[in-house]
Design a protein around this motif. Structure first.
Motif, PDB file in Angstrom:
ATOM      1  N   ARG A 431       0.595  -1.450  -0.041  1.00 19.48           N
ATOM      2  CA  ARG A 431       0.083  -0.007   0.021  1.00 19.48           C
ATOM      3  C   ARG A 431       0.669   1.151   0.080  1.00 19.48           C
ATOM      4  O   ARG A 431       0.120   2.502   0.134  1.00 19.48           O
ATOM      5  CB  ARG A 431      -0.895   0.313   1.097  1.00 19.48           C
ATOM      6  N   GLN A 432       1.826   1.080  -0.064  1.00 12.21           N
ATOM      7  CA  GLN A 432       2.378   1.971   0.346  1.00 12.21           C
ATOM      8  C   GLN A 432       4.075   2.379  -1.175  1.00 12.21           C
ATOM      9  O   GLN A 432       4.182   2.049  -1.896  1.00 12.21           O
ATOM     10  CB  GLN A 432       3.807   1.916   1.200  1.00 12.21           C
ATOM     11  N   GLY A 433       3.255   3.883  -1.835  1.00 14.13           N
ATOM     12  CA  GLY A 433       3.894   3.757  -3.171  1.00 14.13           C
ATOM     13  C   GLY A 433       5.633   4.184  -3.538  1.00 14.13           C
ATOM     14  O   GLY A 433       5.563   3.914  -4.394  1.00 14.13           O
ATOM     15  N   SER A 434       6.117   5.153  -2.070  1.00 13.85           N
ATOM     16  CA  SER A 434       7.549   5.401  -1.958  1.00 13.85           C
ATOM     17  C   SER A 434       8.461   4.096  -1.864  1.00 13.85           C
ATOM     18  O   SER A 434       9.034   3.787  -2.966  1.00 13.85           O
ATOM     19  CB  SER A 434       7.552   6.135  -0.700  1.00 13.85           C
ATOM     20  N   GLN A 436       6.425   0.861  -3.200  1.00 13.72           N
ATOM     21  CA  GLN A 436       6.694   0.189  -4.724  1.00 13.72           C
ATOM     22  C   GLN A 436       7.589   0.703  -5.908  1.00 13.72           C
ATOM     23  O   GLN A 436       8.177  -0.286  -6.537  1.00 13.72           O
ATOM     24  CB  GLN A 436       5.361   0.120  -4.712  1.00 13.72           C
ATOM     25  N   HIS A 437       7.426   2.281  -5.030  1.00 16.69           N
ATOM     26  CA  HIS A 437       9.159   2.656  -6.445  1.00 16.69           C
ATOM     27  C   HIS A 437       9.739   2.168  -6.245  1.00 16.69           C
ATOM     28  O   HIS A 437      10.277   2.005  -7.239  1.00 16.69           O
ATOM     29  CB  HIS A 437       8.040   4.199  -6.274  1.00 16.69           C
ATOM     30  N   ALA A 438      10.549   2.377  -5.427  1.00 14.76           N
ATOM     31  CA  ALA A 438      11.982   0.925  -4.813  1.00 14.76           C
ATOM     32  C   ALA A 438      11.953   0.134  -5.108  1.00 14.76           C
ATOM     33  O   ALA A 438      13.339  -0.213  -5.532  1.00 14.76           O
ATOM     34  CB  ALA A 438      12.308   1.618  -3.814  1.00 14.76           C
ATOM     35  N   LEU A 439      10.981  -1.097  -5.159  1.00 11.29           N
ATOM     36  CA  LEU A 439      10.837  -2.118  -5.521  1.00 11.29           C
ATOM     37  C   LEU A 439      10.947  -2.173  -7.084  1.00 11.29           C
ATOM     38  O   LEU A 439      11.900  -2.529  -7.259  1.00 11.29           O
ATOM     39  CB  LEU A 439       9.393  -2.485  -5.226  1.00 11.29           C
ATOM     40  N   LEU A 440      10.475  -1.230  -7.649  1.00  8.93           N
ATOM     41  CA  LEU A 440      10.073  -1.348  -9.163  1.00  8.93           C
ATOM     42  C   LEU A 440      11.797  -1.089  -9.808  1.00  8.93           C
ATOM     43  O   LEU A 440      12.157  -1.148 -10.989  1.00  8.93           O
ATOM     44  CB  LEU A 440       9.332  -0.407  -9.694  1.00  8.93           C
ATOM     45  N   THR A 475      17.622  -0.142   7.471  1.00 10.33           N
ATOM     46  CA  THR A 475      17.357   0.273   6.342  1.00 10.33           C
ATOM     47  C   THR A 475      17.747   0.857   5.184  1.00 10.33           C
ATOM     48  O   THR A 475      18.075   0.935   3.708  1.00 10.33           O
ATOM     49  CB  THR A 475      15.502   0.902   6.726  1.00 10.33           C
ATOM     50  N   VAL A 476      18.627   2.559   5.683  1.00 12.84           N
ATOM     51  CA  VAL A 476      19.169   2.965   4.470  1.00 12.84           C
ATOM     52  C   VAL A 476      20.017   2.254   4.103  1.00 12.84           C
ATOM     53  O   VAL A 476      20.670   1.968   2.949  1.00 12.84           O
ATOM     54  CB  VAL A 476      19.839   3.941   5.182  1.00 12.84           C
ATOM     55  N   ARG A 477      21.210   1.363   4.581  1.00 11.17           N
ATOM     56  CA  ARG A 477      22.375   0.478   3.607  1.00 11.17           C
ATOM     57  C   ARG A 477      21.743  -0.367   2.892  1.00 11.17           C
ATOM     58  O   ARG A 477      22.106  -0.730   1.458  1.00 11.17           O
ATOM     59  CB  ARG A 477      22.936  -0.452   4.975  1.00 11.17           C
ATOM     60  N   LEU A 478      20.462  -1.343   3.393  1.00 11.34           N
ATOM     61  CA  LEU A 478      19.952  -1.794   2.213  1.00 11.34           C
ATOM     62  C   LEU A 478      19.130  -1.263   1.125  1.00 11.34           C
ATOM     63  O   LEU A 478      18.290  -2.156   0.080  1.00 11.34           O
ATOM     64  CB  LEU A 478      18.313  -2.777   2.749  1.00 11.34           C
ATOM     65  N   PHE A 479      18.708  -0.017   1.000  1.00 12.45           N
ATOM     66  CA  PHE A 479      17.742   0.939   0.350  1.00 12.45           C
ATOM     67  C   PHE A 479      18.286   0.918  -1.088  1.00 12.45           C
ATOM     68  O   PHE A 479      17.864   0.199  -2.337  1.00 12.45           O
ATOM     69  CB  PHE A 479      17.713   2.224   0.684  1.00 12.45           C
ATOM     70  N   ASP A 480      19.340   1.019  -1.493  1.00  9.45           N
ATOM     71  CA  ASP A 480      20.387   0.637  -3.089  1.00  9.45           C
ATOM     72  C   ASP A 480      20.564  -0.705  -3.740  1.00  9.45           C
ATOM     73  O   ASP A 480      20.149  -0.695  -4.018  1.00  9.45           O
ATOM     74  CB  ASP A 480      21.588   2.008  -2.874  1.00  9.45           C
ATOM     75  N   LEU A 504      11.849  -4.545   5.198  1.00 10.95           N
ATOM     76  CA  LEU A 504      11.029  -4.157   4.095  1.00 10.95           C
ATOM     77  C   LEU A 504      10.916  -2.684   3.791  1.00 10.95           C
ATOM     78  O   LEU A 504      10.612  -2.404   2.368  1.00 10.95           O
ATOM     79  CB  LEU A 504       9.195  -4.605   4.964  1.00 10.95           C
ATOM     80  N   ASN A 505      11.235  -1.914   4.478  1.00  8.18           N
ATOM     81  CA  ASN A 505      11.560  -0.775   4.379  1.00  8.18           C
ATOM     82  C   ASN A 505      12.615  -0.639   3.875  1.00  8.18           C
ATOM     83  O   ASN A 505      12.409   0.780   3.097  1.00  8.18           O
ATOM     84  CB  ASN A 505      11.965  -0.052   5.921  1.00  8.18           C
ATOM     85  N   GLY A 506      13.436  -1.304   2.884  1.00  7.33           N
ATOM     86  CA  GLY A 506      14.911  -1.484   2.470  1.00  7.33           C
ATOM     87  C   GLY A 506      13.724  -1.667   1.239  1.00  7.33           C
ATOM     88  O   GLY A 506      14.770  -1.196   0.410  1.00  7.33           O
ATOM     89  N   SER A 507      12.970  -1.898   1.061  1.00 10.48           N
ATOM     90  CA  SER A 507      12.661  -2.478  -0.718  1.00 10.48           C
ATOM     91  C   SER A 507      12.909  -3.947  -1.372  1.00 10.48           C
ATOM     92  O   SER A 507      13.767  -3.627  -2.176  1.00 10.48           O
ATOM     93  CB  SER A 507      12.746  -1.096  -1.249  1.00 10.48           C
ATOM     94  N   VAL A 508      13.529  -4.774  -0.181  1.00  9.92           N
ATOM     95  CA  VAL A 508      13.939  -6.051  -0.369  1.00  9.92           C
ATOM     96  C   VAL A 508      13.030  -6.749  -0.959  1.00  9.92           C
ATOM     97  O   VAL A 508      12.293  -7.101  -0.615  1.00  9.92           O
ATOM     98  CB  VAL A 508      14.720  -6.971   0.565  1.00  9.92           C
ATOM     99  N   PRO A 509      13.664  -7.155  -2.113  1.00  3.78           N
ATOM    100  CA  PRO A 509      11.995  -7.951  -2.924  1.00  3.78           C
ATOM    101  C   PRO A 509      12.452  -9.444  -2.742  1.00  3.78           C
ATOM    102  O   PRO A 509      11.565  -9.440  -2.741  1.00  3.78           O
ATOM    103  CB  PRO A 509      13.030  -8.242  -4.545  1.00  3.78           C
TER     104      PRO A 509
END
Length: 596
Positions: A431-434, A436-440, A475-480, A504-509
């Protein structure tokens, strides 16, 4: 008896066909009228035809399908008709007790009944002494509506059959093709009068919104219209605070768009109806959905409206296929009607479109049987060559549920996850657009690397039992860079929940863990039983791109289930969270409310 109407559909021509089985006769007390089948269980007729329904049964008969016999129906909507000849909304919606094996009527685009020269229209009614039905030929006198409700019909010739009692509720169809443009409601009175009145199909939809799904409009498919109509209805039910007139003004072109109609709009549905059928701008419904989203408080509904409108902050399908996965999606949401009750919905996805197969609120213990029955039915919707992926969208607190171990059916104890790739996804993250955007973004980067260097296995981020890393820093380390995480234990202890949330917050797929795993009873520096799990997992995933991990996990679950000592196999309760939004482009909102 006159010739029956032509059958609609591909290959139809101006020549008459033997049957049009969707024509119906409707009897209620002293009234006899006509009707027409619009879905497998739904018949439309005039409200005045069933005005005696409180004292007499409503019976529907299909003359071209005599083997079905009379069917008793119930009235599920009467559009608030006031009972007078000039009262609007003379429409009744009848529901049959079961589906009938007949093709429903097809609808023409609204403008097709008003072309020049006027097309010949056919009406199939049941006047006195014609129990089997009779045909009349008419045409539209003008596109102008009377009191914004009726269109005047005039006889095609001066010597044909006039409309008389028994024609009320008859579909008005194009002689060439047999597609409906409206419904007969009354005949002109007076000696020698041969005129009649019709409710156009669009006006019928104004009184009964689900009909809008069936009437062609430029630029939108039936599922497009149905999806937006449901979202707008949900916005109205939730009490969205907005001004319909203002939303309309912001949905049409400020220069060329039609002005606000006299009296304005009293509801969101009235605005949507007007944009669909009265405004010649295919982009207007999308503007309306996007603007309405700004006023919606509930995040999932707001996201769904923006996704429908095609806004850039909502995930969209890529221009090219990303893989050959064909998903079956199971969505579970806790119900407000009880702590152990869940709303379960099962859908299939084909060509980027969602098809809902079932939705029900159940006690937790009844979920496996209901879900697996619908999953089995979902296979009828998929191509034979489909590479199936079963995805469970779960509340965050339920991600460790053993859904991969649910039996395939009441007579088949085989675990679902041993037969098909079964993954879970986090409902909150969906449900969180940001996020989902990071996952894409991460999946796109993986695609670019694969195109440049060939399939590249992603590095595995190990989360050991004794990890004390700060949640925000992780989270910050995983985000990129984080693509695949593996845990020694499930996200049930406070420490593991924090680390899991960081992933999850780091958009790990991709995230993997044992459903039981290390119990944490060892001391600092002592060997962790979960370490072997991570070592073996690294070995099995070393040559694998993230896209293929669900298939490998299914093979590992199979090996564990078939091993001689199932309880000792390292992959016996392997869990997998795997999410690529490109496979699930539809909004994650529910077709029904979780509270029942």
């Amino acid at each position: 008896m006159g010739a029956p109407l032509p059958r609609s559909g591909p290959g139809a021509s101006t020549a008459t066909r033997p049957t049009a089985a969707w024509h119906a006769r409707v009897d209620c007390g002293r009234e006899v009228g006509a009707g027409f089948l619009v879905t497998a269980r739904t018949v439309l007729t005039c409200a005045h035809v069933v005005r005696e329904r409180a004292d007499a049964p409503v019976t529907v008969t299909f003359p071209q399908a005599a083997g079905l016999g009379p069917i008793t129906a119930r009235t599920v909507s009467d559009s608030g008709w006031g009972g007078g000849d000039l009262d609007p909304g003379d429409l009744a919606v009848l529901e049959l007790p079961h589906e009938v094996p007949l093709a429903p009527v097809e609808f023409a685009a609204p403008e097709e009944g008003y072309e020049e020269p006027p097309p010949r229209l056919l009406l199939y009614g049941f006047p006195v002494h014609y129990d089997e039905g009779a045909l009349a030929e008419y045409r539209v006198a003008a596109a102008q509506r009377i009191r914004d409700e009726w269109v005047q019909l005039e006889a095609w010739t001066g010597h044909g059959r006039p409309v008389s009692p028994g024609f009320s509720g008859a579909a008005v169809v194009l002689a060439g093709g047999g597609r409906a443009v409206g419904m007969v409601t009354s005949a002109d009175g007076g000696a020698g009068a041969r005129g009649a009145r019709m409710l156009p199909a669009a006006v019928l939809a104004r009184h009964w919104p689900p009909l809008a799904d069936l009437i062609p409009t430029p630029g939108l498919t039936g599922p497009d219209r149905a999806g937006l109509r449901r979202l707008v209805a949900e916005a109205e039910r939730s009490g969205t605070e907005c001004v319909p007139d203002r939303l309309y003004a912001e949905s049409v072109d400020p220069v060329t768009g039609p002005p606000l109609p006299p009296g304005g709009f009293r509801s969101l549905w009235q605005v949507l109806w007007y944009l669909l059928f009265e405004v010649a701008d295919p982009a207007a419904p999308a503007r309306f959905a996007g603007r309405l989203a700004d006023f919606v408080a509930e995040p999932a509904l707001r996201y769904a409206l923006r996704r429908w409108a095609g806004f850039p902050d909502a995930p969209v399908r890529p221009a090219r296929p990303v893989s050959d996965w064909t998903p079956i999606v199971v969505e579970l949401e806790r119900s407000g009607s009880g702590g152990r009750r869940f709303l379960a919905e099962v859908s299939t996805y084909r060509d980027g479109h969602r098809r809902l197969l079932g939705s029900r609120t159940l006690d937790k213990r009844a979920l496996p049987r209901y879900v697996t029955e619908l999953v089995d039915a979902a296979f009828h919707e998929l191509p034979h060559e489909a590479r199936v992926l079963i995805a469970f969208v779960l509340p965050r607190g339920s991600l460790n549920e053993p859904v991969a171990q649910w039996p395939r059916g009441p007579d088949d104890p085989s675990p679902l996850g041993c037969l098909y790739p079964v993954v879970v996804m986090d409902r909150e993250r969906r449900r969180q657009g940001s996020l989902q955007h990071a996952l894409l973004r991460k999946w796109r980067l993986l695609d670019e690397r694969a195109a440049r260097d060939g399939p590249v296995p992603a590095d595995l981020v190990r989360v050991e039992c004794g990890s004390t890393e700060d949640q925000g820093r992780l989270t910050v380390r995983l985000f990129d860079e984080g693509h695949v995480m593996a845990f020694t234990a499930p996200p049930t202890s406070p420490r593991m929940r924090r680390l899991f949330t960081a992933g999850l917050n780091g958009s790990v797929p991709v995230m993997l863990w044992p459903r039981t795993g290390c119990a944490g009873g060892h001391g600092t520096g002592e060997p962790c039983p979960g370490g072997e799990f991570l070592d073996r997992l690294r070995t099995h995933l070393a040559d694998l791109p993230p896209e293929e991990i669900p298939h490998r996990v299914r093979a590992l679950r199979r090996d564990a289930y078939l091993s001689a000592d199932r309880s000792a196999h390292w992959a016996r309760d392997l869990s997998l969270l795997w999410e690529d939004p490109r496979h699930f482009p539809e909004p994650p909102g529910h077709a029904a409310s979780p509270v029942r």
